[in-house]
Motif scaffolding. Structure first.
Motif, PDB file in Angstrom:
ATOM      1  N   GLY A  24     -22.431   3.447 -17.834  1.00 42.44           N
ATOM      2  CA  GLY A  24     -22.716   4.513 -18.780  1.00 42.44           C
ATOM      3  C   GLY A  24     -23.990   4.299 -19.556  1.00 42.44           C
ATOM      4  O   GLY A  24     -24.813   3.457 -19.216  1.00 42.44           O
ATOM      5  N   PRO A  25     -24.190   5.075 -20.639  1.00 44.66           N
ATOM      6  CA  PRO A  25     -25.439   5.025 -21.381  1.00 44.66           C
ATOM      7  C   PRO A  25     -25.605   3.712 -22.141  1.00 44.66           C
ATOM      8  O   PRO A  25     -24.642   3.031 -22.441  1.00 44.66           O
ATOM      9  CB  PRO A  25     -25.328   6.204 -22.346  1.00 44.66           C
ATOM     10  CG  PRO A  25     -23.876   6.419 -22.506  1.00 44.66           C
ATOM     11  CD  PRO A  25     -23.255   6.045 -21.196  1.00 44.66           C
ATOM     12  N   GLY A  26     -26.839   3.379 -22.447  1.00 39.67           N
ATOM     13  CA  GLY A  26     -27.111   2.152 -23.190  1.00 39.67           C
ATOM     14  C   GLY A  26     -28.494   1.618 -22.916  1.00 39.67           C
ATOM     15  O   GLY A  26     -28.875   0.578 -23.438  1.00 39.67           O
ATOM     16  N   GLY A  27     -29.247   2.301 -22.076  1.00 46.13           N
ATOM     17  CA  GLY A  27     -30.619   1.878 -21.797  1.00 46.13           C
ATOM     18  C   GLY A  27     -30.664   0.564 -21.051  1.00 46.13           C
ATOM     19  O   GLY A  27     -29.803   0.258 -20.236  1.00 46.13           O
ATOM     20  N   GLN A  28     -31.650  -0.250 -21.359  1.00 47.50           N
ATOM     21  CA  GLN A  28     -31.805  -1.542 -20.680  1.00 47.50           C
ATOM     22  C   GLN A  28     -30.690  -2.505 -21.043  1.00 47.50           C
ATOM     23  O   GLN A  28     -30.395  -3.438 -20.312  1.00 47.50           O
ATOM     24  CB  GLN A  28     -33.156  -2.158 -21.031  1.00 47.50           C
ATOM     25  CG  GLN A  28     -34.313  -1.451 -20.395  1.00 47.50           C
ATOM     26  CD  GLN A  28     -35.626  -2.117 -20.754  1.00 47.50           C
ATOM     27  OE1 GLN A  28     -35.710  -2.853 -21.718  1.00 47.50           O
ATOM     28  NE2 GLN A  28     -36.645  -1.837 -19.970  1.00 47.50           N
ATOM     29  N   ASN A  29     -30.070  -2.279 -22.190  1.00 41.36           N
ATOM     30  CA  ASN A  29     -28.988  -3.159 -22.638  1.00 41.36           C
ATOM     31  C   ASN A  29     -27.854  -3.217 -21.620  1.00 41.36           C
ATOM     32  O   ASN A  29     -27.238  -4.258 -21.430  1.00 41.36           O
ATOM     33  CB  ASN A  29     -28.463  -2.643 -23.984  1.00 41.36           C
ATOM     34  CG  ASN A  29     -27.662  -3.683 -24.721  1.00 41.36           C
ATOM     35  OD1 ASN A  29     -28.091  -4.825 -24.841  1.00 41.36           O
ATOM     36  ND2 ASN A  29     -26.503  -3.302 -25.201  1.00 41.36           N
ATOM     37  N   VAL A  30     -27.597  -2.088 -20.948  1.00 41.22           N
ATOM     38  CA  VAL A  30     -26.522  -2.019 -19.955  1.00 41.22           C
ATOM     39  C   VAL A  30     -26.802  -2.971 -18.790  1.00 41.22           C
ATOM     40  O   VAL A  30     -25.907  -3.625 -18.268  1.00 41.22           O
ATOM     41  CB  VAL A  30     -26.367  -0.569 -19.442  1.00 41.22           C
ATOM     42  CG1 VAL A  30     -25.482  -0.509 -18.222  1.00 41.22           C
ATOM     43  CG2 VAL A  30     -25.777   0.300 -20.521  1.00 41.22           C
ATOM     44  N   ASN A  31     -28.053  -3.061 -18.401  1.00 41.75           N
ATOM     45  CA  ASN A  31     -28.416  -3.892 -17.255  1.00 41.75           C
ATOM     46  C   ASN A  31     -28.477  -5.378 -17.586  1.00 41.75           C
ATOM     47  O   ASN A  31     -28.449  -6.212 -16.690  1.00 41.75           O
ATOM     48  CB  ASN A  31     -29.779  -3.448 -16.702  1.00 41.75           C
ATOM     49  CG  ASN A  31     -29.754  -1.999 -16.278  1.00 41.75           C
ATOM     50  OD1 ASN A  31     -28.737  -1.508 -15.836  1.00 41.75           O
ATOM     51  ND2 ASN A  31     -30.871  -1.319 -16.444  1.00 41.75           N
ATOM     52  N   LYS A  32     -28.585  -5.724 -18.876  1.00 41.53           N
ATOM     53  CA  LYS A  32     -28.800  -7.120 -19.243  1.00 41.53           C
ATOM     54  C   LYS A  32     -27.557  -7.810 -19.814  1.00 41.53           C
ATOM     55  O   LYS A  32     -27.342  -8.981 -19.573  1.00 41.53           O
ATOM     56  CB  LYS A  32     -29.921  -7.214 -20.285  1.00 41.53           C
ATOM     57  CG  LYS A  32     -31.280  -6.833 -19.732  1.00 41.53           C
ATOM     58  CD  LYS A  32     -32.380  -7.170 -20.712  1.00 41.53           C
ATOM     59  CE  LYS A  32     -32.312  -6.263 -21.910  1.00 41.53           C
ATOM     60  NZ  LYS A  32     -33.468  -6.441 -22.812  1.00 41.53           N
ATOM     61  N   VAL A  33     -26.765  -7.079 -20.600  1.00 38.37           N
ATOM     62  CA  VAL A  33     -25.703  -7.715 -21.384  1.00 38.37           C
ATOM     63  C   VAL A  33     -24.330  -7.297 -20.870  1.00 38.37           C
ATOM     64  O   VAL A  33     -24.093  -6.125 -20.615  1.00 38.37           O
ATOM     65  CB  VAL A  33     -25.845  -7.324 -22.880  1.00 38.37           C
ATOM     66  CG1 VAL A  33     -24.814  -8.048 -23.718  1.00 38.37           C
ATOM     67  CG2 VAL A  33     -27.237  -7.629 -23.379  1.00 38.37           C
ATOM     68  N   ALA A  34     -23.438  -8.263 -20.738  1.00 35.05           N
ATOM     69  CA  ALA A  34     -22.061  -7.985 -20.325  1.00 35.05           C
ATOM     70  C   ALA A  34     -21.242  -7.672 -21.570  1.00 35.05           C
ATOM     71  O   ALA A  34     -20.742  -8.572 -22.246  1.00 35.05           O
ATOM     72  CB  ALA A  34     -21.483  -9.181 -19.580  1.00 35.05           C
TER      73      ALA A  34
END
Length: 140
Positions: A24-34
């Motif tokens: 879902g949404p969250g920008g780059q944060n989605v790809n980096k942080v679990a």
């Protein structure tokens, strides 16, 4: 330790938390942080829950109950790992609270005289309607 009631508390060894990347949404944060949490509670092996509560919990959990007898709760509502963890623990506590309440025993009752008469009258009317659907005959 997760405190449910005064008598029931879940030990830390019964809970396993796994953190995965959230969708879902969250920008780059989605790809980096679990940030999404998967909380696994070994309910079938838990010494803190009585047998009837385990049975009701299994019924309430539905698809979240595994074959091994574990209850899995997933949460990826927020972007914060700590808040997702708290939400998952709160959901588990709420589910166990619901399972603690025994279902109300149903008392069998007889149908009233009026309901019997209404049912028979409806059947008679329906039968008359169906009788009119037959083939048309010549009155001789």
């Amino acid at each position: 330790m997760l405190q449910i009631t005064d008598e029931i508390s879940i030990q830390d060894w019964e809970l396993t938390e796994t953190f995965v990347r959230a969708s879902g949404p969250g920008g780059q944060n989605v790809n980096k942080v679990a940030t999404a949490v998967e909380l696994r509670f070994e309910a079938a092996r838990s010494p803190s829950l009585p047998g009837p509560v385990k049975t009701r919990l299994k019924r309430l959990a539905g698809r979240r109950w595994t074959i091994e007898g574990a209850l899995i709760i997933q949460c990826d509502e927020t972007r914060s790992q700590a808040r997702n963890r708290d939400i998952a623990r709160r959901r588990l506590a709420d589910l166990i609270q619901k399972a603690l309440v025994p279902p109300k025993r149903r008392i069998a009752t007889r149908p009233t005289l009026g309901s019997k008469k209404r049912r028979l009258k409806a059947k008679k009317v329906r039968g008359e309607v169906k009788a009119l659907r037959g083939p048309v005959r010549d009155p001789e």
